[in-house]
Design an enzyme around this catalytic site. Sequence first.
Site, mmCIF file in Angstrom:
data_model
loop_
_atom_site.group_PDB
_atom_site.id
_atom_site.type_symbol
_atom_site.label_atom_id
_atom_site.label_comp_id
_atom_site.label_asym_id
_atom_site.label_seq_id
_atom_site.Cartn_x
_atom_site.Cartn_y
_atom_site.Cartn_z
ATOM 1 N N LEU A 1 -2.794 -4.318 7.332
ATOM 2 C CA LEU A 1 -3.546 -3.971 8.305
ATOM 3 C C LEU A 1 -4.511 -2.912 8.170
ATOM 4 O O LEU A 1 -5.561 -2.434 8.972
ATOM 5 C CB LEU A 1 -2.864 -3.838 9.836
ATOM 6 C CG LEU A 1 -1.970 -4.828 10.268
ATOM 7 C CD1 LEU A 1 -1.458 -4.631 11.690
ATOM 8 C CD2 LEU A 1 -2.655 -6.186 10.300
ATOM 9 N N CYS A 2 -4.289 -2.274 6.854
ATOM 10 C CA CYS A 2 -5.146 -1.026 6.488
ATOM 11 C C CYS A 2 -6.455 -1.754 6.084
ATOM 12 O O CYS A 2 -6.449 -2.792 5.115
ATOM 13 C CB CYS A 2 -4.382 -0.325 5.322
ATOM 14 S SG CYS A 2 -5.264 1.399 4.861
ATOM 15 N N HIS A 3 -7.752 -1.153 6.311
ATOM 16 C CA HIS A 3 -9.055 -1.588 5.839
ATOM 17 C C HIS A 3 -9.270 -1.410 4.511
ATOM 18 O O HIS A 3 -8.879 -0.141 4.000
ATOM 19 C CB HIS A 3 -10.234 -0.997 6.559
ATOM 20 C CG HIS A 3 -10.088 -1.433 8.030
ATOM 21 N ND1 HIS A 3 -9.235 -0.739 9.093
ATOM 22 C CD2 HIS A 3 -10.746 -2.209 8.670
ATOM 23 C CE1 HIS A 3 -9.543 -1.392 10.077
ATOM 24 N NE2 HIS A 3 -10.484 -2.130 10.167
ATOM 25 N N MET B 1 -4.803 7.250 5.056
ATOM 26 C CA MET B 1 -3.525 6.227 4.398
ATOM 27 C C MET B 1 -3.862 6.398 3.295
ATOM 28 O O MET B 1 -2.713 6.498 2.333
ATOM 29 C CB MET B 1 -3.796 4.896 5.194
ATOM 30 C CG MET B 1 -3.253 4.950 6.417
ATOM 31 S SD MET B 1 -1.630 5.614 6.726
ATOM 32 C CE MET B 1 -0.494 4.966 5.573
ATOM 33 N N GLU B 2 -4.943 6.440 2.548
ATOM 34 C CA GLU B 2 -5.214 6.472 1.129
ATOM 35 C C GLU B 2 -5.010 7.867 0.414
ATOM 36 O O GLU B 2 -4.105 7.745 -0.646
ATOM 37 C CB GLU B 2 -6.854 6.349 0.959
ATOM 38 C CG GLU B 2 -7.374 4.938 0.969
ATOM 39 C CD GLU B 2 -7.648 4.636 2.283
ATOM 40 O OE1 GLU B 2 -7.476 3.111 2.630
ATOM 41 O OE2 GLU B 2 -7.323 5.344 3.458
ATOM 42 N N ASP C 1 9.547 8.707 -11.603
ATOM 43 C CA ASP C 1 10.064 7.511 -12.628
ATOM 44 C C ASP C 1 9.919 8.303 -14.002
ATOM 45 O O ASP C 1 10.632 7.905 -14.815
ATOM 46 C CB ASP C 1 8.971 6.627 -12.399
ATOM 47 C CG ASP C 1 9.274 5.710 -13.352
ATOM 48 O OD1 ASP C 1 10.222 4.816 -13.357
ATOM 49 O OD2 ASP C 1 8.248 5.141 -14.076
#
Length: 168
Positions: free
Chosen positions: A75-77, A113-114, A128
């Site tokens: 749902l993130c644009h 969010m980015e 990692d």
Amino acid sequence: MTDMTHVNNQGEAHMVDVSAKSDTQRVAIAKAIVTTTPEVITLIQENNHKKGDVLAVARIAGIQAAKKTSDLIPLCHPIMLASTQIELKILQQNSQIEVKATCKLTGQTGVEMEALTAASVSALTIYDMCKAVDKGITISEVKLLEKHGGKSGSWYNSQTDSQSQDLS
């Protein structure tokens, strides 16, 4: 039914319609902390890690992650980022690396969010690349530090020591 923006009146998940929002300059800054051993910090500082330049790879991974956020977060644009910057700072005394991600755009929706995705993936990349030397690496303090733009204006995390001054 609810005040949640990603759920409609029937309780179904949906992408928020941002088409009526005005384009504004939007900025978000997020961070993560990677804690490891002094040995790993030395390998990174001296660029002697057998996997290569850990910080350069983490920086690229964070930038790529910011660009792929809408593929990862439901749902993130999908957005057109104008800038993504990854700052990596070694905190020698604590055997830590501070990852700070800044994302910018002019658009109808924010870039929080980015920025959070970029900081997280940069930290995961450090993990990692270094896990063979230190299996006890931890990633912590993943959080939004500040955001600017949009209807709600500026917001600063109250648990943050400093606020960014240069947002250009």
